[in-house]
Design a protein around this motif. Sequence first.
Motif, PDB file in Angstrom:
ATOM      1  N   GLY A 211      -6.487  14.916   4.474  1.00 13.01           N
ATOM      2  CA  GLY A 211      -5.045  14.916   4.236  1.00 13.01           C
ATOM      3  C   GLY A 211      -4.322  13.996   5.198  1.00 13.01           C
ATOM      4  N   SER A 212      -4.712  14.059   6.482  1.00 11.47           N
ATOM      5  CA  SER A 212      -4.098  13.211   7.495  1.00 11.47           C
ATOM      6  C   SER A 212      -4.302  11.736   7.179  1.00 11.47           C
ATOM      7  CB  SER A 212      -4.727  13.477   8.862  1.00 11.47           C
ATOM      8  OG  SER A 212      -4.017  14.467   9.528  1.00 11.47           O
ATOM      9  N   LEU A 213      -5.528  11.384   6.773  1.00  6.34           N
ATOM     10  CA  LEU A 213      -5.829   9.982   6.487  1.00  6.34           C
ATOM     11  C   LEU A 213      -4.980   9.469   5.341  1.00  6.34           C
ATOM     12  CD1 LEU A 213      -9.711   9.901   6.790  1.00  6.34           C
ATOM     13  CD2 LEU A 213      -8.044   8.924   8.333  1.00  6.34           C
ATOM     14  N   LEU A 214      -4.918  10.265   4.257  1.00  2.80           N
ATOM     15  CA  LEU A 214      -4.135   9.826   3.104  1.00  2.80           C
ATOM     16  C   LEU A 214      -2.674   9.637   3.508  1.00  2.80           C
ATOM     17  CD1 LEU A 214      -5.602  12.091   0.273  1.00  2.80           C
ATOM     18  CD2 LEU A 214      -6.231   9.777   0.903  1.00  2.80           C
ATOM     19  N   GLY A 215      -2.160  10.608   4.287  1.00  4.77           N
ATOM     20  CA  GLY A 215      -0.766  10.518   4.705  1.00  4.77           C
ATOM     21  C   GLY A 215      -0.507   9.290   5.558  1.00  4.77           C
ATOM     22  N   SER A 216      -1.424   9.016   6.498  1.00  8.26           N
ATOM     23  CA  SER A 216      -1.180   7.905   7.418  1.00  8.26           C
ATOM     24  C   SER A 216      -1.209   6.567   6.707  1.00  8.26           C
ATOM     25  CB  SER A 216      -2.243   7.882   8.512  1.00  8.26           C
ATOM     26  OG  SER A 216      -2.488   9.164   8.955  1.00  8.26           O
ATOM     27  N   ILE A 217      -2.149   6.410   5.772  1.00 11.10           N
ATOM     28  CA  ILE A 217      -2.208   5.167   4.996  1.00 11.10           C
ATOM     29  C   ILE A 217      -0.882   4.947   4.295  1.00 11.10           C
ATOM     30  CG2 ILE A 217      -3.267   4.147   2.950  1.00 11.10           C
ATOM     31  CD1 ILE A 217      -5.877   5.545   3.832  1.00 11.10           C
ATOM     32  N   ASN A 218      -0.355   6.044   3.769  1.00 15.87           N
ATOM     33  CA  ASN A 218       0.914   5.994   3.064  1.00 15.87           C
ATOM     34  C   ASN A 218       2.052   5.568   3.989  1.00 15.87           C
ATOM     35  OD1 ASN A 218       2.484   6.334   0.834  1.00 15.87           O
ATOM     36  ND2 ASN A 218       1.895   8.443   0.480  1.00 15.87           N
ATOM     37  N   PHE A 219       2.079   6.129   5.195  1.00 16.19           N
ATOM     38  CA  PHE A 219       3.138   5.782   6.147  1.00 16.19           C
ATOM     39  C   PHE A 219       3.119   4.295   6.475  1.00 16.19           C
ATOM     40  CE2 PHE A 219       3.283  10.316   7.610  1.00 16.19           C
ATOM     41  CZ  PHE A 219       4.596  10.519   7.259  1.00 16.19           C
ATOM     42  N   ILE A 220       1.930   3.796   6.810  1.00 15.49           N
ATOM     43  CA  ILE A 220       1.848   2.401   7.220  1.00 15.49           C
ATOM     44  C   ILE A 220       2.288   1.494   6.090  1.00 15.49           C
ATOM     45  CG2 ILE A 220       0.308   0.588   8.043  1.00 15.49           C
ATOM     46  CD1 ILE A 220      -1.421   2.799   9.249  1.00 15.49           C
ATOM     47  N   THR A 221       1.755   1.758   4.890  1.00 17.72           N
ATOM     48  CA  THR A 221       2.119   0.919   3.748  1.00 17.72           C
ATOM     49  C   THR A 221       3.618   0.986   3.495  1.00 17.72           C
ATOM     50  OG1 THR A 221      -0.019   1.536   2.828  1.00 17.72           O
ATOM     51  CG2 THR A 221       1.489   0.377   1.385  1.00 17.72           C
ATOM     52  N   THR A 222       4.174   2.191   3.567  1.00 15.47           N
ATOM     53  CA  THR A 222       5.601   2.345   3.311  1.00 15.47           C
ATOM     54  C   THR A 222       6.423   1.527   4.299  1.00 15.47           C
ATOM     55  OG1 THR A 222       5.154   4.581   2.555  1.00 15.47           O
ATOM     56  CG2 THR A 222       7.441   4.029   3.047  1.00 15.47           C
ATOM     57  N   ILE A 223       6.070   1.644   5.581  1.00 12.48           N
ATOM     58  CA  ILE A 223       6.862   0.952   6.601  1.00 12.48           C
ATOM     59  C   ILE A 223       6.762  -0.565   6.434  1.00 12.48           C
ATOM     60  CG2 ILE A 223       7.124   0.545   9.079  1.00 12.48           C
ATOM     61  CD1 ILE A 223       6.237   3.476   9.476  1.00 12.48           C
ATOM     62  N   ILE A 224       5.574  -1.044   6.048  1.00 11.83           N
ATOM     63  CA  ILE A 224       5.434  -2.493   5.902  1.00 11.83           C
ATOM     64  C   ILE A 224       6.089  -2.994   4.621  1.00 11.83           C
ATOM     65  CG2 ILE A 224       3.754  -4.346   5.560  1.00 11.83           C
ATOM     66  CD1 ILE A 224       1.908  -2.911   7.431  1.00 11.83           C
ATOM     67  N   GLN A 225       5.930  -2.229   3.543  1.00  8.11           N
ATOM     68  CA  GLN A 225       6.302  -2.759   2.229  1.00  8.11           C
ATOM     69  C   GLN A 225       7.709  -2.389   1.772  1.00  8.11           C
ATOM     70  OE1 GLN A 225       4.043  -5.153   1.567  1.00  8.11           O
ATOM     71  NE2 GLN A 225       3.508  -4.401  -0.448  1.00  8.11           N
ATOM     72  N   LEU A 226       8.239  -1.281   2.227  1.00  8.05           N
ATOM     73  CA  LEU A 226       9.462  -0.783   1.598  1.00  8.05           C
ATOM     74  C   LEU A 226      10.691  -0.861   2.486  1.00  8.05           C
ATOM     75  CD1 LEU A 226       8.124   2.293  -0.427  1.00  8.05           C
ATOM     76  CD2 LEU A 226       8.200  -0.095  -1.049  1.00  8.05           C
ATOM     77  N   ARG A 227      10.651  -1.647   3.548  1.00  8.47           N
ATOM     78  CA  ARG A 227      11.854  -1.787   4.348  1.00  8.47           C
ATOM     79  C   ARG A 227      12.953  -2.461   3.534  1.00  8.47           C
ATOM     80  NH1 ARG A 227      10.391  -5.514   7.734  1.00  8.47           N
ATOM     81  NH2 ARG A 227       8.293  -5.541   6.856  1.00  8.47           N
ATOM     82  N   ALA A 228      14.174  -1.980   3.724  1.00  8.64           N
ATOM     83  CA  ALA A 228      15.300  -2.508   2.957  1.00  8.64           C
ATOM     84  C   ALA A 228      15.536  -3.969   3.333  1.00  8.64           C
ATOM     85  CB  ALA A 228      16.554  -1.686   3.250  1.00  8.64           C
ATOM     86  N   PRO A 229      16.214  -4.715   2.456  1.00  2.00           N
ATOM     87  CA  PRO A 229      16.495  -6.108   2.777  1.00  2.00           C
ATOM     88  C   PRO A 229      17.293  -6.194   4.067  1.00  2.00           C
ATOM     89  CG  PRO A 229      17.185  -5.577   0.542  1.00  2.00           C
ATOM     90  CD  PRO A 229      16.712  -4.311   1.147  1.00  2.00           C
TER      91      PRO A 229
END
Lengths: 608, 127, 330
Positions: A211-229
């Motif tokens: 569970g931790s691994l899945l969550g962390s992958i998600n966090f990193i991807t989110t922070i890199i990919q979904l930052r607002a303009p």
Amino acid sequence: MSTIATADTGHHDATKEHGHGEHHHPELGFLQRWVFSTDHKVIGLQYAVTGLSFLFFGFLLMLVMRWQLASPGQPVPMVGAFLRSVFGQTVMTDAGALTAAGYNVFGAMHGTIMVFFGIVPVAVAGFGNFVVPLQIGAPDMAFPKLNMASFWCFFTSCVIMTGSFFVPGSAAKSGWTAYPPLAGIADLEGGNIWLNGQTIWLIAMVFNITGSLLGSINFITTIIQLRAPGLTWMRLPFFVWAQFVTAFLLVLAFPPLEAAGFMQLTDRVLGTSFFMPTGLMIGQSVAQTWSGGGSPILWQHLFWFLAHPEVYVLILPAIGIVSEVVANNTRKPLHGYKAMVYSVFVLGFLSFIVWAHHMYMTGMGAKVAAFFQVTTIMISVPSVILLTSLLMSLWGGSIRFNTPMLFATAFLPMFGLGGLTGIPLAFNAVDLFLHDTYYVIGHFHYVVAPGTIFGLFAGVYFWYPKVTGRKMSEFLGHVHFWGSLITINGIFFPMFLQGMAGVHRRWYDGGVTYEQLAGPVLHWNMVMTVSAGLLALFQLVFIWNFFTSWKLGQKVGRNPWDATTLDWDTPTPPPHGNFDKPLMVYRGPYEYSVPGHPTDFIPQTEKV
Amino acid sequence: MSAPHTDHSSQPVLDSSSIHDVPANAAEIASHAVEYLKVGAALLVLTGVTVGLSYVDFGSRNMNIVVGMIVATIKAGLVAAIFMHLKGEKITIWRFLVMTGIFAAGLFFLTYLAHSDPISGTFHATH
Amino acid sequence: MSNLISKYFPLFTDKEVPHTVQARPDTGLYSAKLGIWLFLASEVMLFGGLFSAYIFLRIGAEPGYWPSGLLNVPVGTMNTAILIISSVTVVFAWAALKMRQLGKYRLYMLITILCGAIFLTVKLSYEWPAKFNHFGVFIKKESASKYEAFLGNKHLEVTGQNPRWEITGHLLDAPKGSSYAHQAEHNAEHFAHETGRHDAVTPAEDDYVIQVDAVNANPSDKDNDRPHFWPRETSTTLAVINAKDVESASVFAPRHSTYFATYFLITGLHGLHVLGGILVFLYLWLPFPGGTGLYKTNPEHLANRVEIAGLFWHFVDLVWIFVFPIFYLL
């Protein structure tokens, strides 16, 4: 076309193109909305509530242990019979006192629950899930389904771990570190190889780690990919940075423990001997249950390869929360924001190469010990930069001492005390004396209890209005804070005194048997136990405040704290999809008290 | 991308004719096909080499292990660089992988170091 | 239908999260690509933990307690080749999708799935079971001289090699009460049928009788100093070993030794990864809404899915590239 009811600014292009997300939402029933949700805010709440419950449960386990330490062999007052009926005869005597095995069970489960089922779920997954997408201006996490899968993996592990109290022989009793060969043989004699505390502990941990691994992958991807303009890296709130590094620690440090978990599992159920040495004596005879040739030290390497970075996993989100609260309530930018960002990276990097300072007692040679000694001392540099920056942030501020700020302010000296008492432990020679004494317990509890947990409380009081639309009671908050601050020091400070006198952390009777050694410091046991009991009472104030404020608290708008970051730029509570207006970020995260500006804060989205 | 905000809150709607078209880089991908075949063949050959070399005596078992690991690393490098497109992959991914590599190496090396430097007579006492 | 599904199982609803298909301009990546690489990074650490355990245990093993040459090298080589071929076909499948050739995609994906299936079948129905019917007895050091004819330690000492403490082969008779009695009985019948000899079962109740492997039959033969590519026939030599002289006795199961423990754990975990890959590929190959069904609405999305599943598959191949030499060859 129904748009969000609370929409108050801007023309919402997104709803025109993909409006189904919003107007499907009200149709969702209770189960879909609150249980099987893919919305990051709901998942964050699920994590936080589950984690807070486990924190309380883990604390109650410790209360029973503290009772035993102060009054060895005496029945637990009031709830002794109840505990006997719940936990069974392995753990409690008929009279309602804690047994020796029960003490081990509670000790192991206290550690496991606090670390893996309490703090990490609340700090990383709870706050991370709720706050990070809001602070970076994302509509959700990058992988919403994976997010839900992560929570349900975690929840499964919670059910399994809690269930392990009710198998024959009760839950795991080999410490949260599960050191073999003790953990390798625990409960196997005459027992079921699957249905016993330690095996179930391992299985639960595998789910927890996944569970931790899945969550962390998600966090990193989110922070890199979904930052607002416009939200460039150096405009990120520090909390996001802390979560970013934390997620990396989890992604890279947890897998070796998962591997080690598999190995210990096969040691227990398939008779392998990854960690079981040749010629192991159990009782009077050489154990023939294993093939031999294994090494208990291997487990310690793999375990601490995770567990030291894990320490930073526990503390970094709390530092992140405290940074947000401090900047907001001093009405000043964080002092040395960039230095803090670089420090947190250096901290994350170094945390991977210090693990063996937990293993000075394993007969490690001088060269290796010296290496780990040096890296361990090095890691105190970025830690001190972080703490100093936060202290400097207070300088010259007109501080608002609301409840979140009280907890955040108290965090600083408490974390400092925990950190500074760790420095002697970094040195091989000193550690040989202090290893496994109450000094160590005092040291890391100062880091995680009045440190991390105070940080978490600051976060709960701080973001509660965003979650519910109401503030928690300030009066009850002050009662909770002052009561907790005083009693928690009453618990942990005497531990340093006991530890330096040589009181061992695993004595079941608090040191009575070794009175010649521990005699002069034995009376502290009662002080600590009374403090722990009072601390529990003050937590009831928090729980009361938490639930009643949900309906009765003071109603607030979007930005009750006059904060600058994007999480305060959403409707309260944030709807599905989070933002009701187009986002564009123009400035850094902490533009408070900018000279010449009419208000003392400039939201990141304000163009001026 | 008419307004600055659209980047995060909506995607440009793909009109259905364009997404079914063969992408512009199709020819480039087709040219890669030959490369994939070559790499596949090289991997098969190298597998044979690994097996063959393991029956050659390089003086000591450790030397044989070193040789075997070198060939395996070459093979793994080919898979990662060509099949997994790491050659020419984005810098973000490279950064992570370099960090991962460092930590993995640390795990290997320090475990070995800790094992090779015990206080004599204690670590191996049970053997 | 899809409305109904999304109503009751929001797990299957699609959200408007950006960059699921289109790359984010500043990173040049779509989210899943980043996600799978992070996952692979964690996998590197997972297998890294296992491999470092392998190194730790192998270095720490007492001389003669880390066996070699017990695995079937030709079969392992074949399986390696199969995985490599499947790695080629999966990039071909992705390239076919990129060029919008659905038929070719289906074909290459089918070959990939079949390769994976063959790999697993060979592993589970041939390699592992063969090990479970192979027996090894570690002799106590103080008794080793009694079994010098099978161990050949004098020869090994003279030639500067590690000593040998284990006698391997097929178990024909086990001490009374042994859990291997049934297997021994079965093997003894087979032995009698093959050779016409009925001397395999001794009247003694505390003896292991082993039809030894070629190595133990001629332990001092120089030909046995180096490993062999083709597995050699089990000899017809019988070793009778008294249970008192035995340190440990086991079939080639995880409990046999730390060597087989790491072998089964790593190949088992690797096998689970292969299985996972096959299931994902099947999903992408069949006309599920998220599989080939996606081709109609958004072929680029399907190509992305194939790409990240392919990345995972290549990683599984990459792990095997290391597993093969360290267990089979070195």
